[in-house]
Design a protein around this motif. Structure first.
Motif, PDB file in Angstrom:
ATOM      1  N   LYS A  34       0.844  -1.208   0.000  1.00  0.00           N
ATOM      2  CA  LYS A  34       0.000   0.000   0.000  1.00  0.00           C
ATOM      3  C   LYS A  34       0.875   1.253   0.000  1.00  0.00           C
ATOM      4  CE  LYS A  34      -3.809   2.228   2.526  1.00  0.00           C
ATOM      5  NZ  LYS A  34      -4.047   3.135   1.456  1.00  0.00           N
ATOM      6  N   GLU A  35       1.914   1.270   0.829  1.00  0.00           N
ATOM      7  CA  GLU A  35       2.814   2.427   0.860  1.00  0.00           C
ATOM      8  C   GLU A  35       3.565   2.574  -0.462  1.00  0.00           C
ATOM      9  OE1 GLU A  35       5.137   3.291   4.400  1.00  0.00           O
ATOM     10  OE2 GLU A  35       3.901   1.849   5.492  1.00  0.00           O
ATOM     11  N   LEU A  36       3.980   1.448  -1.035  1.00  0.00           N
ATOM     12  CA  LEU A  36       4.677   1.495  -2.320  1.00  0.00           C
ATOM     13  C   LEU A  36       3.788   2.114  -3.389  1.00  0.00           C
ATOM     14  CD1 LEU A  36       7.235   0.703  -3.973  1.00  0.00           C
ATOM     15  CD2 LEU A  36       6.052  -1.455  -4.474  1.00  0.00           C
ATOM     16  N   THR A  37       2.525   1.694  -3.436  1.00  0.00           N
ATOM     17  CA  THR A  37       1.620   2.249  -4.442  1.00  0.00           C
ATOM     18  C   THR A  37       1.349   3.730  -4.189  1.00  0.00           C
ATOM     19  OG1 THR A  37      -0.381   1.540  -3.264  1.00  0.00           O
ATOM     20  CG2 THR A  37       0.510   0.031  -4.932  1.00  0.00           C
ATOM     21  N   GLU A  38       1.254   4.118  -2.932  1.00  0.00           N
ATOM     22  CA  GLU A  38       1.033   5.538  -2.621  1.00  0.00           C
ATOM     23  C   GLU A  38       2.184   6.399  -3.137  1.00  0.00           C
ATOM     24  OE1 GLU A  38       0.325   5.639   1.610  1.00  0.00           O
ATOM     25  OE2 GLU A  38      -1.698   4.813   1.390  1.00  0.00           O
ATOM     26  N   ILE A  39       3.400   5.900  -2.981  1.00  0.00           N
ATOM     27  CA  ILE A  39       4.562   6.635  -3.484  1.00  0.00           C
ATOM     28  C   ILE A  39       4.542   6.651  -5.018  1.00  0.00           C
ATOM     29  CG2 ILE A  39       7.098   6.703  -3.599  1.00  0.00           C
ATOM     30  CD1 ILE A  39       7.043   5.219  -0.820  1.00  0.00           C
ATOM     31  N   ALA A  40       4.277   5.486  -5.612  1.00  0.00           N
ATOM     32  CA  ALA A  40       4.296   5.355  -7.076  1.00  0.00           C
ATOM     33  C   ALA A  40       3.257   6.254  -7.745  1.00  0.00           C
ATOM     34  CB  ALA A  40       4.058   3.899  -7.474  1.00  0.00           C
ATOM     35  N   PHE A  41       2.099   6.367  -7.150  1.00  0.00           N
ATOM     36  CA  PHE A  41       1.012   7.109  -7.789  1.00  0.00           C
ATOM     37  C   PHE A  41       0.998   8.588  -7.433  1.00  0.00           C
ATOM     38  CE2 PHE A  41      -1.357   2.831  -7.444  1.00  0.00           C
ATOM     39  CZ  PHE A  41      -0.620   2.320  -8.482  1.00  0.00           C
ATOM     40  N   ASN A  47      10.483  10.627  -5.683  1.00  0.00           N
ATOM     41  CA  ASN A  47      10.908   9.234  -5.808  1.00  0.00           C
ATOM     42  C   ASN A  47       9.828   8.328  -6.388  1.00  0.00           C
ATOM     43  OD1 ASN A  47      13.621   9.383  -4.641  1.00  0.00           O
ATOM     44  ND2 ASN A  47      12.532  10.000  -2.792  1.00  0.00           N
ATOM     45  N   HIS A  48       8.771   8.920  -6.911  1.00  0.00           N
ATOM     46  CA  HIS A  48       7.663   8.081  -7.381  1.00  0.00           C
ATOM     47  C   HIS A  48       8.102   7.159  -8.516  1.00  0.00           C
ATOM     48  CE1 HIS A  48       5.777   9.377 -11.261  1.00  0.00           C
ATOM     49  NE2 HIS A  48       6.550  10.408 -11.087  1.00  0.00           N
ATOM     50  N   HIS A  49       9.028   7.605  -9.357  1.00  0.00           N
ATOM     51  CA  HIS A  49       9.488   6.746 -10.456  1.00  0.00           C
ATOM     52  C   HIS A  49      10.199   5.497  -9.928  1.00  0.00           C
ATOM     53  CE1 HIS A  49      12.966   9.291  -9.578  1.00  0.00           C
ATOM     54  NE2 HIS A  49      13.717   8.389 -10.172  1.00  0.00           N
ATOM     55  N   LYS A  50      10.916   5.631  -8.827  1.00  0.00           N
ATOM     56  CA  LYS A  50      11.596   4.470  -8.242  1.00  0.00           C
ATOM     57  C   LYS A  50      10.585   3.464  -7.709  1.00  0.00           C
ATOM     58  CE  LYS A  50      15.781   6.990  -7.049  1.00  0.00           C
ATOM     59  NZ  LYS A  50      16.741   7.333  -5.989  1.00  0.00           N
ATOM     60  N   ALA A  51       9.520   3.973  -7.100  1.00  0.00           N
ATOM     61  CA  ALA A  51       8.457   3.097  -6.617  1.00  0.00           C
ATOM     62  C   ALA A  51       7.779   2.396  -7.798  1.00  0.00           C
ATOM     63  CB  ALA A  51       7.453   3.891  -5.792  1.00  0.00           C
ATOM     64  N   SER A  84      10.664   8.479 -16.691  1.00  0.00           N
ATOM     65  CA  SER A  84      11.247   7.462 -15.812  1.00  0.00           C
ATOM     66  C   SER A  84      10.191   6.542 -15.223  1.00  0.00           C
ATOM     67  CB  SER A  84      12.020   8.127 -14.673  1.00  0.00           C
ATOM     68  OG  SER A  84      13.101   8.860 -15.176  1.00  0.00           O
ATOM     69  N   ALA A  85       8.982   7.036 -15.065  1.00  0.00           N
ATOM     70  CA  ALA A  85       7.903   6.226 -14.491  1.00  0.00           C
ATOM     71  C   ALA A  85       7.022   5.593 -15.566  1.00  0.00           C
ATOM     72  CB  ALA A  85       7.047   7.079 -13.566  1.00  0.00           C
ATOM     73  N   LEU A  86       6.874   6.250 -16.699  1.00  0.00           N
ATOM     74  CA  LEU A  86       5.918   5.794 -17.719  1.00  0.00           C
ATOM     75  C   LEU A  86       6.201   4.395 -18.253  1.00  0.00           C
ATOM     76  CD1 LEU A  86       4.858   8.779 -19.987  1.00  0.00           C
ATOM     77  CD2 LEU A  86       3.446   7.344 -18.532  1.00  0.00           C
ATOM     78  N   ARG A  87       7.457   4.032 -18.363  1.00  0.00           N
ATOM     79  CA  ARG A  87       7.775   2.693 -18.853  1.00  0.00           C
ATOM     80  C   ARG A  87       7.124   1.660 -17.945  1.00  0.00           C
ATOM     81  NH1 ARG A  87      10.924  -1.596 -17.995  1.00  0.00           N
ATOM     82  NH2 ARG A  87      11.833  -2.679 -19.771  1.00  0.00           N
ATOM     83  N   SER A  88       7.319   1.822 -16.651  1.00  0.00           N
ATOM     84  CA  SER A  88       6.751   0.879 -15.683  1.00  0.00           C
ATOM     85  C   SER A  88       5.232   0.972 -15.624  1.00  0.00           C
ATOM     86  CB  SER A  88       7.344   1.127 -14.299  1.00  0.00           C
ATOM     87  OG  SER A  88       8.727   0.871 -14.301  1.00  0.00           O
ATOM     88  N   ILE A  89       4.711   2.185 -15.628  1.00  0.00           N
ATOM     89  CA  ILE A  89       3.264   2.385 -15.558  1.00  0.00           C
ATOM     90  C   ILE A  89       2.579   1.762 -16.780  1.00  0.00           C
ATOM     91  CG2 ILE A  89       1.459   4.166 -15.681  1.00  0.00           C
ATOM     92  CD1 ILE A  89       2.627   3.898 -12.884  1.00  0.00           C
ATOM     93  N   SER A  90       3.161   1.960 -17.962  1.00  0.00           N
ATOM     94  CA  SER A  90       2.556   1.394 -19.169  1.00  0.00           C
ATOM     95  C   SER A  90       2.715  -0.129 -19.205  1.00  0.00           C
ATOM     96  CB  SER A  90       3.124   2.041 -20.430  1.00  0.00           C
ATOM     97  OG  SER A  90       4.512   1.857 -20.527  1.00  0.00           O
ATOM     98  N   LYS A  91       3.805  -0.634 -18.666  1.00  0.00           N
ATOM     99  CA  LYS A  91       3.996  -2.084 -18.630  1.00  0.00           C
ATOM    100  C   LYS A  91       2.988  -2.731 -17.678  1.00  0.00           C
ATOM    101  CE  LYS A  91       7.718  -5.462 -18.647  1.00  0.00           C
ATOM    102  NZ  LYS A  91       9.147  -5.685 -18.392  1.00  0.00           N
ATOM    103  N   ILE A  92       2.700  -2.070 -16.563  1.00  0.00           N
ATOM    104  CA  ILE A  92       1.671  -2.565 -15.642  1.00  0.00           C
ATOM    105  C   ILE A  92       0.321  -2.590 -16.368  1.00  0.00           C
ATOM    106  CG2 ILE A  92       0.368  -2.043 -13.530  1.00  0.00           C
ATOM    107  CD1 ILE A  92       3.076  -0.930 -12.388  1.00  0.00           C
TER     108      ILE A  92
END
Length: 177
Positions: A34-41, A47-51, A84-92
């Motif tokens: 839950k904390e990881l997703t809060e940081i990521a979103f 640091n959201h891209h790292k999450a 930096s985050a979009l690659r992961s977000i789009s892959k999800i």
């Protein structure tokens, strides 16, 4: 928010070992997801891209852990603009639309489609665009107008793009025929 966990994310790197160590930490302590997703979103968090990098690996291996956070993910899509985050977000997004076990709602699909089309217009990063094209293509099997839009977007002049980007475009256009 657990300060020690946040610092662990902040000190992580793009190296695979660092991301794997953090992924394994989440598997060992799923209450931190839950904390990881809060940081990521939270796109305002530096640091959201790292999450996002860590979350991608979690989803790749155990997508079912992500089910409680799909609404939060979809609601954050329109704010996601960091390369930096979009690659992961789009892959999800690709993992979600290809999943046999997870059924997205119409609203969630619409949020993915709208954000994906926006990202394709705005990004020139091959990996970001490739994952986005692929999840849009999958959604286009259900919503035919999406593939019409995708074909239109990808048929534009892309000769000034990287070879990786051009390859992804050619692959999707071939599938759209």
């Amino acid at each position: 928010m657990n300060a020690e966990f946040y610092n662990q994310i902040a000190q992580s790197t793009a190296h695979r070992k660092s991301r794997d160590d953090n992924k394994d930490f989440i598997f060992a302590h799923p209450n931190y997801l839950k904390e990881l997703t809060e940081i990521a979103f939270n796109t305002k968090d530096k640091n959201h891209h790292k999450a996002c990098w860590i979350l991608e690996l979690v989803c790749e291996e155990q997508l079912e852990l992500f089910i409680p956070f799909i609404d939060d993910y979809c609601n954050s899509l329109a704010q996601q603009h960091s390369d930096s985050a979009l690659r992961s977000i789009s892959k999800i997004g690709l993992f979600l639309v290809k999943s046999k076990k997870i059924k997205l709602t119409e609203t969630q699909e619409e949020q993915l489609i709208e954000s994906g089309l926006d990202w394709l217009i705005q990004t020139t990063k091959a990996a970001n665009a490739a994952y986005t094209m692929r999840f849009l293509y999958v959604l286009g099997k259900k919503h035919s107008w999406v593939n019409d839009e995708l074909r239109e977007l990808l048929s534009r002049n892309f000769s000034d793009q990287t070879p990786g980007y051009r390859f992804a475009v050619k692959d999707i256009l071939k599938r759209l025929k």
